[in-house]
Design an enzyme around this catalytic site. Structure first.
Site, mmCIF file in Angstrom:
data_model
loop_
_atom_site.group_PDB
_atom_site.id
_atom_site.type_symbol
_atom_site.label_atom_id
_atom_site.label_comp_id
_atom_site.label_asym_id
_atom_site.label_seq_id
_atom_site.Cartn_x
_atom_site.Cartn_y
_atom_site.Cartn_z
ATOM 1 N N TRP A 32 0.835 -1.207 0.000
ATOM 2 C CA TRP A 32 0.000 0.000 0.000
ATOM 3 C C TRP A 32 0.872 1.260 0.000
ATOM 4 O O TRP A 32 0.390 2.353 -0.264
ATOM 5 C CB TRP A 32 -0.919 0.012 1.220
ATOM 6 C CG TRP A 32 -0.190 0.235 2.538
ATOM 7 C CD1 TRP A 32 0.868 -0.467 3.014
ATOM 8 C CD2 TRP A 32 -0.459 1.247 3.511
ATOM 9 N NE1 TRP A 32 1.268 0.024 4.236
ATOM 10 C CE2 TRP A 32 0.467 1.071 4.569
ATOM 11 C CE3 TRP A 32 -1.395 2.273 3.605
ATOM 12 C CZ2 TRP A 32 0.480 1.901 5.705
ATOM 13 C CZ3 TRP A 32 -1.381 3.085 4.734
ATOM 14 C CH2 TRP A 32 -0.445 2.898 5.764
ATOM 15 N N ASP A 33 2.156 1.096 0.280
ATOM 16 C CA ASP A 33 3.104 2.215 0.245
ATOM 17 C C ASP A 33 2.929 3.035 -1.028
ATOM 18 O O ASP A 33 3.034 4.262 -1.033
ATOM 19 C CB ASP A 33 4.559 1.708 0.239
ATOM 20 C CG ASP A 33 4.906 0.781 1.393
ATOM 21 O OD1 ASP A 33 4.025 0.029 1.830
ATOM 22 O OD2 ASP A 33 6.068 0.799 1.840
ATOM 23 N N LYS A 85 2.728 0.536 16.039
ATOM 24 C CA LYS A 85 3.938 0.478 15.215
ATOM 25 C C LYS A 85 4.072 1.731 14.352
ATOM 26 O O LYS A 85 5.135 2.292 14.190
ATOM 27 C CB LYS A 85 3.865 -0.761 14.319
ATOM 28 C CG LYS A 85 5.075 -0.947 13.421
ATOM 29 C CD LYS A 85 4.879 -2.134 12.473
ATOM 30 C CE LYS A 85 6.125 -2.381 11.637
ATOM 31 N NZ LYS A 85 5.889 -3.361 10.567
ATOM 32 N N GLN A 86 2.939 2.141 13.776
ATOM 33 C CA GLN A 86 2.976 3.243 12.810
ATOM 34 C C GLN A 86 1.611 3.927 12.777
ATOM 35 O O GLN A 86 0.601 3.312 13.124
ATOM 36 C CB GLN A 86 3.306 2.704 11.434
ATOM 37 C CG GLN A 86 2.262 1.760 10.878
ATOM 38 C CD GLN A 86 2.818 0.847 9.792
ATOM 39 O OE1 GLN A 86 3.245 -0.256 10.071
ATOM 40 N NE2 GLN A 86 2.798 1.335 8.571
ATOM 41 N N GLU A 120 0.641 -2.455 12.301
ATOM 42 C CA GLU A 120 0.811 -3.913 12.305
ATOM 43 C C GLU A 120 1.085 -4.482 13.696
ATOM 44 O O GLU A 120 1.381 -5.664 13.825
ATOM 45 C CB GLU A 120 1.914 -4.304 11.339
ATOM 46 C CG GLU A 120 1.549 -3.947 9.908
ATOM 47 C CD GLU A 120 2.560 -4.443 8.892
ATOM 48 O OE1 GLU A 120 3.699 -4.764 9.283
ATOM 49 O OE2 GLU A 120 2.202 -4.498 7.709
HETATM 50 C C1 BGC Z 1 5.015 -1.605 7.346
HETATM 51 C C2 BGC Z 1 3.993 -1.680 6.244
HETATM 52 C C3 BGC Z 1 4.681 -1.412 4.924
HETATM 53 C C4 BGC Z 1 5.843 -2.367 4.712
HETATM 54 C C5 BGC Z 1 6.627 -2.055 3.460
HETATM 55 C C6 BGC Z 1 6.124 -2.590 7.052
HETATM 56 O O1 BGC Z 1 7.097 -2.489 8.039
HETATM 57 O O2 BGC Z 1 4.444 -1.897 8.584
HETATM 58 O O3 BGC Z 1 2.997 -0.707 6.465
HETATM 59 O O4 BGC Z 1 3.765 -1.551 3.891
HETATM 60 O O5 BGC Z 1 6.710 -2.258 5.811
HETATM 61 O O6 BGC Z 1 7.169 -0.778 3.503
#
Ligand code: BGC
Length: 784
Positions: free
Chosen positions: A361-362, A593-594, A489
């Site tokens: 999804w980035d 986490k984010q 996550e």
């Molecule tokens: C993140 C995801 C991201 C992926 C690739 C993961 O660490 O939690 O949101 O899509 O990295 O960048």
């Protein structure tokens, strides 16, 4: 965090003034050059020493087994891994009878510079061999933006003192040995000799190799040609083998009279075309490159980039290092997407094999936000890739017992490759993220509606169908989406994740509106009034949980009742938490986490009041550890919105310096393209306060103390807009087209090409700064 000042501050280049062998793998990522189709890591010309050799082609992958401890229904059967294809960068050098190798002899000087305006990587080195022969070697490397299949290198060598015999070997090398993978889930799976030879040939100054992958059955061809300019008596010969093409040039060179070699490279691959067809396609591209010549390629590259910077540059005054990092970031985002053309834009672009070369999804949520306003065609192409993979996504939805399309969490070709379903298939929000990117692109760049008709509508309809079948109306009529994973996550399979529900709501409404605009095309997709009514109902009744006691939304139902993570007793070495604690424990605690709900405050800012935003931001700041590089930029955006401008600058800097400072210690696997895109987001949506809800551009610019000016350019509906922000006022200039209505700090204004429009910046109410988990505050930005 490493804060090594490897790169002197320069507004338009990233320069390394001495070679640091221990960070070679990291600088190979930083100095990677790419056009979105071909990617060359910044490996040294002579091939060794290397951190990690890397030559990639967008979309080119090999299949690999995905072993499961406990196989279950619907798990992806195969993984896809990016392939290190034939390395055409190699130019080895023999000085008298010794190999030029920076590990031996004396390296008197070594400099590499990524020139962001010329779009080339330059290198110069002065080296004295163990036997005392000194040479100056220089190379300039480019991957052409305008000529998608082409890369080129200008290589020069001359002796420092006395006439010297040199042998230069320019090569194509297939199936290089790669260092083994480490036990980090973010690293790549290592394939051993993934390419089998189908054809090789060499003539005059050319060589060509064609290979196929064993399981994915893709054909790739790499070819090289040369122009040799050396002293009298210069000799050469060319040869080819299954995994090697080599041109050898021998010359007696004297000081001041270098041997000059131009190497043209062409790459191509196909899943459909035959070996002869791919071979000929690449041979033709090579002829074209040769015809254009080195100077022509260089001039074309410069003019492509002049154009790009003209419409996309962001100027920043008050922090020269951040200015450099911003342009570096923009350059790499362009490199990742410019010519990807119907291939996935990977999380690492084409700079390294991290995450197996997968796209997530980035792309839609971070990279396309930037490309939509700076290189709209590249954004359309990326969404075109999703459109192209719709059939696979429909099949996946069917397999999951759902309607519409379920796009993969991670993939190269389009099939789901996420082997861990709680942070894979369950992260359904990717579908709403794609829809959001469609909506944004339509509003910003699809002036004639062609994109919506051809691709946008279908993407919106199929994702809306997914949401309608994934959620349900409960007894009270509320529309619930249970058991999904949001962007954070460290929580998984939760009910009614606010981000997911709000993004799905937008998706459902946008699909219904698009159907109204294109009734004929919608009928072909079998959409009827009843279906659109059901989307509208679901959107209207969407459940957005709220914690009345705390006066904030829980990230998902129940979240705010969980125990809080023991931050006090977590040591700095235990971050990222995912490498040190089991997921089950992360999942049942309040630890983020984010940015998740905070990302909803940005992308669905229209769904929250100002007070709610400030409260939610403060609450989630205390829980957010930023173990993903996708977080800092969003925190910058909301920090700025709620008046925490200094904090916004800190997060902005973290996003910007993620790779130049190797903040997450994994730049060696490739750059963090979403975070680099996030640099622009932090500047434009953060300090510029730009929002694009409902297709209206609004700005609420404000600067932190350290900055005196920020000016950014945007493409909007075929027009170019410049927003120039000072401490007390902002000036909007429109360069072409009809007048444009925008919003400045909540007030509608119209900007026209006749004259720039200046408006003052209102004062903001001061608020208490929020706090972060112990040890997780961003580094405070003190401009250099
Ligand atoms: C993140 C995801 C991201 C992926 C690739 C993961 O660490 O939690 O949101 O899509 O990295 O960048």
């Amino acid at each position: 965090m490493i804060r090594h000042r490897a790169f002197p501050v320069d507004p338009w280049s990233v320069r390394e003034t001495e070679l640091q062998l221990d960070s070679l793998q990291q600088t190979e990522s930083v100095f990677a050059i790419s056009n979105g189709h071909i990617g060359l890591r910044g490996n040294l010309d002579e091939g060794e020493p290397f951190g990690l050799p890397g030559t990639y082609l967008a979309g080119f992958y090999e299949l690999r087994p995905l072993p499961y401890a406990e196989p279950a229904y619907g798990e992806p059967e195969a993984g896809q891994t990016i392939v290190n294809v034939t390395n055409g960068k190699i130019i080895r050098l023999l000085v008298e009878d010794e190999s030029f190798d920076v590990r031996y002899g004396e390296l008197r000087s070594h400099e590499r510079a990524l020139d962001l305006r010329d779009g080339v990587l330059r290198r110069t080195a002065e080296w004295v061999s163990p036997a005392g022969r000194g040479v100056r070697v220089s190379s300039t490397r480019l991957v052409s933006f305008p000529h998608r299949a082409v890369a080129a290198i200008l290589y020069e060598v001359e002796p420092l003192e006395e006439p010297t015999t040199v042998v230069v070997q320019s090569e194509l090398v297939t199936n290089e040995t790669l260092p083994a993978s480490v036990g980090d889930p973010r690293a790549a799976f290592t394939l051993t000799s993934p390419l089998q030879s189908e054809y090789f040939d060499s003539q005059a100054t050319r060589a060509i190799l064609v290979h196929t992958t064993k399981a994915s059955r893709l054909t790739v061809s790499a070819a090289m040609d040369h122009v040799i300019d050396g002293p009298e008596g210069t000799e050469f010969k060319v040869e080819s083998f299954a995994d090697l093409g080599r041109l050898t040039v021998t010359a007696d060179v004297a000081p001041g009279k270098p041997l000059r070699l131009v190497k043209f490279l062409a790459y191509g691959w196909s899943a459909e075309r035959s070996v002869p067809a791919v071979r000929d396609q690449v041979a033709a591209a090579l002829t074209q490159a040769h015809h254009r010549g080195w100077d022509g390629l260089l001039a074309d590259q410069r003019s492509y980039l002049d154009d790009y910077w003209e419409r996309s540059d962001v100027e920043l005054e008050g922090d020269a290092e951040l200015q450099q990092a911003l342009r570096f970031a923009l350059f790499h985002v362009l490199q990742a997407g410019a010519r990807a053309e119907r291939r996935a834009i990977a999380a690492k672009g084409l700079t390294g094999p991290g995450y197996d070369g997968h796209a997530f999804w980035d792309t839609e949520t971070f990279v396309l936000q930037v490309l939509t306003y700076t290189a709209p065609q590249a954004a359309a192409d990326a969404l075109g890739w999703r459109r192209h993979t719709l059939e696979l996504a429909r099949r996946r939805a069917g397999q999951l017992g759902l309607r519409g399309a379920a796009f993969p969490w991670r993939t190269i070709h389009g099939e789901e490759c996420g082997g861990y379903w709680p942070a894979g298939t369950a992260a359904f929000h990717v579908n709403a993220d794609i829809a959001d990117a469609v909506v944004r692109y339509q509003a910003a760049a699809d002036a004639d509606g062609g994109f919506e008709r051809d691709a946008g509508l279908e993407l919106l309809v199929e994702t809306a169908r997914l949401w309608r079948s994934l959620g349900h109306h409960d007894a009270a009529g509320r529309f619930r989406i249970d058991g999904v994973t949001g962007p954070d996550e460290y929580s998984a399979v939760a009910d009614n994740n606010v981000y997911t529900n709000l993004m799905a709501q937008r998706n459902l409404r946008a699909a219904a509106a698009a159907v109204e605009r294109h009734p004929k095309r919608a009928a072909e997709l079998a959409v009827d009034d009843e279906e659109t009514a059901s989307w509208r109902d679901a959107a209207q009744a969407m459940l957005v949980p709220y914690d009345e006691d705390l006066e904030v939304h829980p990230q998902a139902e129940g979240f705010t009742q969980h125990q809080t993570w023991d931050f006090e007793h977590t040591t700095p070495q235990q971050y990222p938490l995912l490498l040190h604690f089991p997921y089950f424990d992360l999942y049942r605690k309040q630890v983020v986490k984010q940015a998740d709900l905070v990302l909803a405050l940005h992308l669905r800012g229209d769904a929250f009041s100002d007070e709610e935003k400030a409260r939610i931001f403060a609450y989630y700041e205390r829980l957010t550890v930023r173990d993903s590089s996708l977080s800092a930029c969003t925190q910058a955006v909301i920090a700025a919105e709620v008046g925490q401008l200094e904090l916004a600058l800190d997060y902005f800097s973290e996003a910007a310096l993620i790779d130049l400072d190797d903040i997450d210690h994994n730049t060696h696997d490739g750059l963090h393209i979403a975070s680099l895109a996030g640099t622009w987001i932090a500047a434009v949506a953060g300090l510029g306060g730009m929002r694009d809800h409902d297709g209206i551009l609004s700005f609420s610019p404000r600067l932190p103390q350290a900055l005196t000016r920020i000016a950014f350019r945007l493409c909007f509906r075929g027009r170019r807009l410049l927003v120039d922000v000072g401490r007390a006022q902002a000036t909007y200039s429109l360069f072409d087209g009809d007048p444009l209505e925008i919003v400045h700090h909540g007030r509608r204004v119209t900007v026209s090409t006749q004259r720039p429009l200046t408006r003052s910046i209102p004062k903001q109410r001061p608020r208490e700064p929020p706090s972060q988990p112990a040890g997780r505050a961003p580094e405070h930005r003190r401009p250099a």
